[in-house]
Design a protein around this motif. Structure first.
Motif, short mmCIF file in Angstrom:
data_model
loop_
_atom_site.label_atom_id
_atom_site.label_comp_id
_atom_site.label_asym_id
_atom_site.label_seq_id
_atom_site.Cartn_x
_atom_site.Cartn_y
_atom_site.Cartn_z
N PHE A 128 0.81 -1.21 0.02
CA PHE A 128 0.03 0.02 0.06
C PHE A 128 0.85 1.38 0.10
O PHE A 128 2.10 1.43 0.33
CB PHE A 128 -1.16 -0.05 1.08
N TYR A 129 0.27 2.45 -0.48
CA TYR A 129 0.98 3.48 -0.41
C TYR A 129 -0.29 4.93 -0.48
O TYR A 129 -1.24 4.40 -1.19
CB TYR A 129 1.87 3.88 -1.77
N PRO A 130 -0.05 5.78 0.35
CA PRO A 130 1.00 6.30 1.04
C PRO A 130 0.97 5.50 2.33
O PRO A 130 0.38 4.72 2.54
CB PRO A 130 0.63 7.89 1.33
N ARG A 131 1.96 6.13 3.00
CA ARG A 131 2.55 5.32 4.51
C ARG A 131 1.22 5.12 5.49
O ARG A 131 0.96 4.28 6.32
CB ARG A 131 3.63 5.86 5.04
N PRO A 132 0.40 6.32 5.90
CA PRO A 132 -0.56 6.21 6.90
C PRO A 132 -1.52 5.34 6.71
O PRO A 132 -2.16 5.24 5.78
CB PRO A 132 -1.30 7.72 6.86
N TYR A 147 4.50 -0.01 1.18
CA TYR A 147 4.52 -0.24 2.67
C TYR A 147 4.02 -1.57 3.05
O TYR A 147 3.21 -2.13 2.44
CB TYR A 147 4.06 0.91 3.51
N GLN A 148 4.40 -2.00 4.32
CA GLN A 148 3.87 -3.16 4.91
C GLN A 148 3.88 -2.87 6.40
O GLN A 148 4.52 -2.38 6.86
CB GLN A 148 4.61 -4.50 4.67
N SER A 149 2.50 -3.16 6.86
CA SER A 149 2.30 -3.01 8.34
C SER A 149 1.56 -4.17 8.84
O SER A 149 0.82 -4.78 7.95
CB SER A 149 1.45 -1.76 8.86
N TRP A 150 1.81 -4.51 10.36
CA TRP A 150 0.91 -5.28 10.74
C TRP A 150 0.60 -5.16 12.28
O TRP A 150 1.20 -4.20 12.85
CB TRP A 150 1.89 -6.75 10.93
N VAL A 151 -0.44 -6.01 12.63
CA VAL A 151 -1.05 -5.77 14.13
C VAL A 151 -1.18 -7.20 14.62
O VAL A 151 -1.73 -8.23 14.00
CB VAL A 151 -2.14 -4.95 14.20
N ILE A 152 -1.03 -7.65 15.93
CA ILE A 152 -0.92 -8.82 16.52
C ILE A 152 -1.56 -8.70 17.61
O ILE A 152 -1.79 -7.88 18.46
CB ILE A 152 0.80 -9.20 16.70
N VAL A 153 -2.60 -9.96 17.74
CA VAL A 153 -3.28 -10.17 19.09
C VAL A 153 -3.00 -11.45 19.78
O VAL A 153 -2.97 -12.47 18.65
CB VAL A 153 -4.92 -9.93 18.80
N LYS A 154 -3.17 -11.82 20.98
CA LYS A 154 -2.97 -13.09 21.55
C LYS A 154 -4.34 -13.48 22.10
O LYS A 154 -5.06 -12.59 22.66
CB LYS A 154 -1.85 -13.19 22.58
N THR A 155 -4.53 -14.72 21.80
CA THR A 155 -6.07 -15.34 22.27
C THR A 155 -5.44 -16.69 22.90
O THR A 155 -4.51 -17.38 22.55
CB THR A 155 -6.93 -15.65 21.29
N LEU A 156 -6.50 -16.98 23.67
CA LEU A 156 -6.40 -18.41 24.15
C LEU A 156 -6.64 -19.40 22.99
O LEU A 156 -7.48 -19.22 22.23
CB LEU A 156 -7.31 -18.64 25.29
N PHE A 157 -5.89 -20.53 22.95
CA PHE A 157 -5.96 -21.48 22.16
C PHE A 157 -7.42 -22.22 21.95
O PHE A 157 -7.78 -22.65 20.76
CB PHE A 157 -4.75 -22.70 22.31
N LEU A 158 -8.22 -22.31 22.88
CA LEU A 158 -9.48 -22.90 22.46
C LEU A 158 -10.57 -21.89 22.27
O LEU A 158 -11.61 -22.09 22.03
CB LEU A 158 -9.80 -23.43 24.13
N ASP A 159 -10.00 -20.42 22.08
CA ASP A 159 -10.98 -19.62 21.69
C ASP A 159 -11.20 -19.58 20.31
O ASP A 159 -10.34 -19.56 19.44
CB ASP A 159 -10.29 -18.01 22.17
N ARG A 160 -12.27 -19.98 19.90
CA ARG A 160 -12.67 -20.08 18.57
C ARG A 160 -12.99 -18.73 17.66
O ARG A 160 -13.34 -18.59 16.44
CB ARG A 160 -13.96 -21.06 18.25
N GLY A 161 -13.00 -17.73 18.22
CA GLY A 161 -13.34 -16.42 17.84
C GLY A 161 -14.80 -16.08 17.38
O GLY A 161 -15.59 -16.62 18.33
N PRO A 162 -15.18 -15.45 16.50
CA PRO A 162 -14.38 -14.98 15.31
C PRO A 162 -13.77 -13.71 15.86
O PRO A 162 -14.16 -12.94 16.65
CB PRO A 162 -15.40 -14.77 14.12
N TYR A 163 -12.66 -13.47 15.14
CA TYR A 163 -11.80 -12.12 15.54
C TYR A 163 -11.61 -11.62 13.99
O TYR A 163 -11.62 -12.07 12.77
CB TYR A 163 -10.54 -12.36 15.91
#
Length: 297
Positions: A228-232, A260-276
């Protein structure tokens, strides 16, 4: 010994940019970054110069090739820069810049390998000057900068007082102010006649989600936006429509293809099926992207 600032400025003024056409919006910036090394390692140039339009490098010169050359998308552009004249200009700037590095090392009574960096340029918004910058660093410390409002060179280290006195005695103050507030904006306006399609483009992000298990009971969900471009960009996770706390986020520098490339990370319990859901907002998108993950995927 050559005088760094008066000579550098006089060389810049030789460019004589063409009368610009109207440019709107912005902001747009023109930046030059110079780096000099007193004792470079084998294969590393002692001097390098890079020109940037906004965040995109369009010009490179170094002491090995002694040639100014276009970079990236600007390899496709004809007529914006006279590259033969630009090469001669950068050769002269190299000489004066490296002379200044010797001066500064003398003020510090330094020997060995030391680095001197310069960064200067200007900004436009709605075809009007809206800011400028010119500063130097020696090693990892800010050394001296120019203030256009006073106007004066402002020492940022005790040793830089020597540079201030020398440069201001040589009459550099008004020349520096004129370059930053007049010559540089005209040059930027000229460059924008050729460069706005690159600087104004809107490349929408592609989005993907990856997962992996960590520490037994923890699952890590990573949402990546790329190309993607521009950066924001804005990225966040939700569960059942409610924002969830982000574990971490990051971004990569501008890639070779100008995106550009950006990422965002979230941690969940393994038994949590979501949805996220990962939500991505970018100026290229008419509406936000929503990418959903659940355990059935």
């Amino acid at each position: 010994m050559s005088a760094m600032v008066p000579v550098l400025l006089s060389l810049m003024l030789v460019l004589g940019p063409a009368v610009p056409q109207e440019t709107q919006d912005g902001p747009y910036s023109l930046t030059f970054v110079y780096t000099g090394v007193s004792r470079p390692k084998e294969g590393i140039p002692s001097f390098q110069a890079t020109g940037y339009l906004n965040d995109q490098a369009f010009l490179h010169y170094d002491s090995e090739s002694r040639m100014a050359e276009p970079l990236g998308l600007w390899e496709q552009v004809d007529g914006m820069v006279d590259w033969e004249n630009e090469s001669q200009l950068q050769q002269a700037r190299e000489d004066t810049f490296m002379e200044t590095l010797k001066d500064v090392m003398h003020y510090y009574r330094d020997r060995g390998n030391h680095t001197f960096k310069g960064r200067f340029g200007c900004e436009l918004r709605n075809n009007s000057y809206c800011g400028a910058f010119w500063r130097y660093a020696y090693g990892r410390r800010d050394y001296i900068k120019f203030n256009t409002e006073i106007p004066a060179w402002i020492p940022l280290q005790p040793e830089a007082v020597n540079t201030k006195v020398k440069w201001e005695t040589e009459g550099s103050v008004q020349a520096a102010k004129d370059y930053l507030e007049n010559q540089c904006p005209k040059m930027l306006q000229h460059y924008l006649q050729y460069s706005r399609p690159f600087l104004d483009r809107q490349d929408p992000p592609s989005v993907s989600i990856t997962t992996h298990r960590n520490l037994g009971l923890i699952r890590i969900l990573k949402c990546v936006a790329y190309n993607f471009y521009p950066r924001p960009i804005s990225m966040y996770w939700t569960q059942a429509g409610k924002p969830v706390e982000t574990e971490s986020w990051g971004e990569s520098p501008l890639s070779e293809n100008g995106t550009y490339q950006s990422w965002v990370i979230v941690k969940t319990l393994f038994l949590d099926r979501g949805p996220y859901s990962c939500h991505v907002q970018h100026s290229s998108l008419a509406q936000p992207l929503n990418v959903t993950w659940n355990d059935s995927q």
